[in-house]
Write a protein that holds these residues in place. Sequence first.
Motif, PDB file in Angstrom:
ATOM      1  N   HIS A   1      -8.888  -9.363 -12.222  1.00 16.01           N
ATOM      2  CA  HIS A   1      -8.692  -7.987 -11.775  1.00 16.01           C
ATOM      3  C   HIS A   1      -7.096  -7.635 -11.817  1.00 16.01           C
ATOM      4  CE1 HIS A   1     -12.794  -6.691 -10.706  1.00 16.01           C
ATOM      5  NE2 HIS A   1     -12.616  -7.880 -10.193  1.00 16.01           N
ATOM      6  N   ARG A   2      -6.466  -6.584 -12.223  1.00  9.68           N
ATOM      7  CA  ARG A   2      -5.265  -6.126 -11.995  1.00  9.68           C
ATOM      8  C   ARG A   2      -5.347  -5.440 -10.598  1.00  9.68           C
ATOM      9  NH1 ARG A   2      -3.250  -2.167 -15.011  1.00  9.68           N
ATOM     10  NH2 ARG A   2      -0.868  -3.062 -14.967  1.00  9.68           N
ATOM     11  N   ILE A   3      -4.196  -5.811  -9.961  1.00 15.25           N
ATOM     12  CA  ILE A   3      -4.608  -5.560  -8.455  1.00 15.25           C
ATOM     13  C   ILE A   3      -3.449  -4.562  -7.977  1.00 15.25           C
ATOM     14  CG2 ILE A   3      -4.375  -6.433  -6.033  1.00 15.25           C
ATOM     15  CD1 ILE A   3      -6.477  -7.521  -7.581  1.00 15.25           C
ATOM     16  N   LEU A   4      -3.724  -3.384  -7.241  1.00 14.50           N
ATOM     17  CA  LEU A   4      -2.609  -2.718  -6.218  1.00 14.50           C
ATOM     18  C   LEU A   4      -2.713  -3.149  -5.001  1.00 14.50           C
ATOM     19  CD1 LEU A   4      -2.433   1.099  -6.306  1.00 14.50           C
ATOM     20  CD2 LEU A   4      -2.246  -0.255  -4.250  1.00 14.50           C
ATOM     21  N   ALA A   5      -1.654  -4.005  -4.673  1.00 12.34           N
ATOM     22  CA  ALA A   5      -1.716  -4.660  -3.090  1.00 12.34           C
ATOM     23  C   ALA A   5      -0.911  -3.656  -2.375  1.00 12.34           C
ATOM     24  CB  ALA A   5      -1.132  -5.867  -3.347  1.00 12.34           C
ATOM     25  N   PHE A   6      -1.557  -3.259  -1.084  1.00 10.50           N
ATOM     26  CA  PHE A   6      -1.146  -2.751  -0.098  1.00 10.50           C
ATOM     27  C   PHE A   6      -1.279  -3.304   1.258  1.00 10.50           C
ATOM     28  CE2 PHE A   6      -5.130  -0.778  -0.166  1.00 10.50           C
ATOM     29  CZ  PHE A   6      -5.522  -0.358   0.972  1.00 10.50           C
ATOM     30  N   ALA A   7      -0.223  -3.153   1.943  1.00  7.87           N
ATOM     31  CA  ALA A   7      -0.394  -3.783   3.592  1.00  7.87           C
ATOM     32  C   ALA A   7       0.705  -2.918   4.495  1.00  7.87           C
ATOM     33  CB  ALA A   7       0.089  -5.119   3.466  1.00  7.87           C
TER      34      ALA A   7
ATOM     35  N   THR B   1       1.539 -13.849  -1.133  1.00 10.39           N
ATOM     36  CA  THR B   1       0.479 -14.725  -0.980  1.00 10.39           C
ATOM     37  C   THR B   1      -0.319 -14.560  -2.153  1.00 10.39           C
ATOM     38  OG1 THR B   1       0.584 -14.881   1.176  1.00 10.39           O
ATOM     39  CG2 THR B   1      -1.502 -15.361   0.330  1.00 10.39           C
ATOM     40  N   CYS B   2      -0.512 -13.059  -2.605  1.00 16.14           N
ATOM     41  CA  CYS B   2      -1.328 -12.635  -3.612  1.00 16.14           C
ATOM     42  C   CYS B   2      -0.557 -13.509  -4.920  1.00 16.14           C
ATOM     43  CB  CYS B   2      -1.242 -11.357  -3.692  1.00 16.14           C
ATOM     44  SG  CYS B   2      -2.572 -10.485  -2.511  1.00 16.14           S
ATOM     45  N   ARG B   3       0.608 -13.309  -5.285  1.00 18.84           N
ATOM     46  CA  ARG B   3       0.861 -13.957  -6.454  1.00 18.84           C
ATOM     47  C   ARG B   3       0.894 -15.426  -6.654  1.00 18.84           C
ATOM     48  NH1 ARG B   3       5.267  -9.995  -5.129  1.00 18.84           N
ATOM     49  NH2 ARG B   3       6.407 -11.531  -4.378  1.00 18.84           N
ATOM     50  N   ALA B   4       1.211 -16.126  -5.443  1.00 17.68           N
ATOM     51  CA  ALA B   4       0.856 -17.570  -5.400  1.00 17.68           C
ATOM     52  C   ALA B   4      -0.360 -17.895  -5.976  1.00 17.68           C
ATOM     53  CB  ALA B   4       1.339 -17.943  -3.908  1.00 17.68           C
ATOM     54  N   LEU B   5      -1.651 -17.023  -5.557  1.00 24.10           N
ATOM     55  CA  LEU B   5      -2.745 -17.515  -5.786  1.00 24.10           C
ATOM     56  C   LEU B   5      -3.304 -17.082  -7.348  1.00 24.10           C
ATOM     57  CD1 LEU B   5      -4.651 -15.828  -2.698  1.00 24.10           C
ATOM     58  CD2 LEU B   5      -4.346 -18.489  -3.213  1.00 24.10           C
ATOM     59  N   GLY B   6      -2.052 -16.677  -7.910  1.00 23.24           N
ATOM     60  CA  GLY B   6      -2.411 -16.327  -9.401  1.00 23.24           C
ATOM     61  C   GLY B   6      -2.938 -14.969  -9.651  1.00 23.24           C
ATOM     62  N   LEU B   7      -3.015 -13.979  -8.644  1.00 19.63           N
ATOM     63  CA  LEU B   7      -3.490 -12.603  -8.860  1.00 19.63           C
ATOM     64  C   LEU B   7      -2.390 -11.970  -9.764  1.00 19.63           C
ATOM     65  CD1 LEU B   7      -4.953 -11.938  -5.689  1.00 19.63           C
ATOM     66  CD2 LEU B   7      -6.187 -12.990  -7.405  1.00 19.63           C
ATOM     67  N   ASP B   8      -2.812 -11.168 -10.473  1.00 21.25           N
ATOM     68  CA  ASP B   8      -2.171 -10.013 -11.374  1.00 21.25           C
ATOM     69  C   ASP B   8      -1.870  -8.848 -10.670  1.00 21.25           C
ATOM     70  OD1 ASP B   8      -0.906  -8.707 -13.429  1.00 21.25           O
ATOM     71  OD2 ASP B   8      -2.752  -8.365 -14.545  1.00 21.25           O
ATOM     72  N   VAL B   9      -0.882  -9.003  -9.663  1.00 13.15           N
ATOM     73  CA  VAL B   9      -0.303  -7.912  -8.860  1.00 13.15           C
ATOM     74  C   VAL B   9       0.300  -6.971  -9.683  1.00 13.15           C
ATOM     75  CG1 VAL B   9       0.923  -7.221  -6.692  1.00 13.15           C
ATOM     76  CG2 VAL B   9      -0.244  -9.229  -6.834  1.00 13.15           C
ATOM     77  N   ALA B  10      -0.140  -5.696 -10.143  1.00 16.46           N
ATOM     78  CA  ALA B  10       0.467  -4.844 -10.888  1.00 16.46           C
ATOM     79  C   ALA B  10       1.227  -3.668 -10.086  1.00 16.46           C
ATOM     80  CB  ALA B  10      -0.541  -4.086 -11.602  1.00 16.46           C
ATOM     81  N   ALA B  11       1.000  -3.564  -8.578  1.00 17.18           N
ATOM     82  CA  ALA B  11       1.776  -2.598  -8.015  1.00 17.18           C
ATOM     83  C   ALA B  11       1.616  -3.069  -6.520  1.00 17.18           C
ATOM     84  CB  ALA B  11       1.014  -1.199  -7.926  1.00 17.18           C
ATOM     85  N   GLU B  12       2.493  -2.679  -5.665  1.00 16.50           N
ATOM     86  CA  GLU B  12       2.786  -3.135  -4.386  1.00 16.50           C
ATOM     87  C   GLU B  12       3.212  -2.084  -3.396  1.00 16.50           C
ATOM     88  OE1 GLU B  12       5.742  -5.961  -4.002  1.00 16.50           O
ATOM     89  OE2 GLU B  12       4.677  -7.559  -5.431  1.00 16.50           O
TER      90      GLU B  12
ATOM     91  N   ALA C   1      -4.680   3.929  -7.893  1.00 16.16           N
ATOM     92  CA  ALA C   1      -5.720   2.632  -8.435  1.00 16.16           C
ATOM     93  C   ALA C   1      -6.486   3.190  -9.581  1.00 16.16           C
ATOM     94  CB  ALA C   1      -6.257   2.159  -7.313  1.00 16.16           C
ATOM     95  N   ASP C   2      -7.259   4.442  -9.319  1.00 22.30           N
ATOM     96  CA  ASP C   2      -8.089   4.987 -10.457  1.00 22.30           C
ATOM     97  C   ASP C   2      -7.276   5.268 -11.665  1.00 22.30           C
ATOM     98  OD1 ASP C   2     -10.237   4.668  -8.708  1.00 22.30           O
ATOM     99  OD2 ASP C   2     -10.238   6.847  -7.941  1.00 22.30           O
ATOM    100  N   ARG C   3      -6.112   5.838 -11.603  1.00 21.64           N
ATOM    101  CA  ARG C   3      -5.348   6.196 -12.674  1.00 21.64           C
ATOM    102  C   ARG C   3      -4.823   4.974 -13.461  1.00 21.64           C
ATOM    103  NH1 ARG C   3      -2.740   9.613  -9.031  1.00 21.64           N
ATOM    104  NH2 ARG C   3      -0.933   8.061  -8.883  1.00 21.64           N
ATOM    105  N   SER C   4      -4.601   4.026 -12.881  1.00 24.61           N
ATOM    106  CA  SER C   4      -4.084   2.899 -13.638  1.00 24.61           C
ATOM    107  C   SER C   4      -5.053   1.717 -13.616  1.00 24.61           C
ATOM    108  CB  SER C   4      -2.871   2.259 -12.735  1.00 24.61           C
ATOM    109  OG  SER C   4      -1.866   3.281 -12.397  1.00 24.61           O
ATOM    110  N   GLY C   5      -6.356   1.930 -13.250  1.00 23.41           N
ATOM    111  CA  GLY C   5      -7.299   0.898 -13.656  1.00 23.41           C
ATOM    112  C   GLY C   5      -6.955  -0.317 -12.742  1.00 23.41           C
ATOM    113  N   LEU C   6      -6.497  -0.084 -11.339  1.00 24.59           N
ATOM    114  CA  LEU C   6      -6.310  -1.304 -10.609  1.00 24.59           C
ATOM    115  C   LEU C   6      -7.232  -1.615  -9.429  1.00 24.59           C
ATOM    116  CD1 LEU C   6      -2.504  -0.533 -10.270  1.00 24.59           C
ATOM    117  CD2 LEU C   6      -3.597  -1.948 -11.840  1.00 24.59           C
ATOM    118  N   LEU C   7      -7.234  -2.567  -8.991  1.00 24.29           N
ATOM    119  CA  LEU C   7      -8.273  -2.962  -7.830  1.00 24.29           C
ATOM    120  C   LEU C   7      -7.446  -2.995  -6.543  1.00 24.29           C
ATOM    121  CD1 LEU C   7     -11.249  -3.955  -7.033  1.00 24.29           C
ATOM    122  CD2 LEU C   7     -10.149  -6.122  -6.853  1.00 24.29           C
ATOM    123  N   PRO C   8      -7.764  -2.040  -5.450  1.00 22.52           N
ATOM    124  CA  PRO C   8      -6.987  -2.157  -4.376  1.00 22.52           C
ATOM    125  C   PRO C   8      -7.435  -3.086  -3.555  1.00 22.52           C
ATOM    126  CG  PRO C   8      -8.781  -0.298  -4.293  1.00 22.52           C
ATOM    127  CD  PRO C   8      -9.011  -1.073  -5.616  1.00 22.52           C
TER     128      PRO C   8
END
Length: 342
Positions: free
Chosen positions: A226-232, A243-254, A275-282
Amino acid sequence: MKAPAFWWREPGLAAAALAPAAAIWGMAAARRMAKSGESAPVPILCVGNVTVGGSGKTPTCLKLAALLRREGFRPAFLTRGYGGSLAGPIRVDPLRHGSGEVGDEALLLARAAPTIVARERPAGAALAAALGADLVVMDDGLQNPSLCKDLAIAVFDGAVGIGNGRVLPAGPLRAPLDAQWPRIDAVLVIGPGEPGERIAAEARSRRLPVLRAGLAPARDAALAGHRILAFAGIGRPEKFFATCRALGLDVAAERSFPDHHPYRADEVKALLDEADRSGLLPLTTEKDAVRLATLGEAEPRLSRVRTLPVEVAFEDEEAVAALLRERLSVPSFRHGPQARAP
């Protein structure tokens, strides 16, 4: 409040300009910490940090409670309930309480063990004992002198340590370090980094045990591909992103929010629209997910938001267990630094 970026850099003009205010804050904090605390009916294990922001206290509390149960204890958690409206003392009921009442950390802790929210920590410890706990794990409160601690573990993020080393508001320190070190029995450094190495060296010079740990996924979140939209909205959102990147996740937006941020429906809508517009998983943290749940049916797409649960993994778990046994199992357990305070 979102921590200013200059807190985590070498002291500069901003820190210098705030030095007078920091001096006043520091004197007041040191004076408060010098007060003597009350004894509790059961041993108190305090897990705190010397700075504001997220160093990993809550995951550490959860891991230590698991170790304590393995050692035969019946632990309960005690927390102030930051961000919640209830003063307590009250036992947290996840089916009845929300983060607006008891805070996000309390709801996470209550999944693992009985959890008490109390602004007045001695009253909270007494309630925990009355409910059958034979030990209290206190999430935060290193600078709170109201309750004697039998073992106080200070948690440090190895990547940032103590930041610029200045006291609030010039830096992230809650109180001058000279006032805090005497209240610390052991140091836990989570993750690598030169700032953490400096803290470890200082702790060893003070003959304090130095524990090491990392953060690892608590379970497989099935995020690969999955391409990820990470938020916190935590103390240091960038730590979650790293941490997300260290796990090898494809973080496309923060996307970052202040610590303990109470999400509004329009903010979440904007995130999910992006997320919907860019096809990302929140993707967010468990703490953030607890606060998102308060929106209820206001945003039906909330079910699409995934969480990344993490847990503390000690490098030497047996050394941690031995420290817990040594400091918390003996009959005469009033030997911590707060008990020695005048």
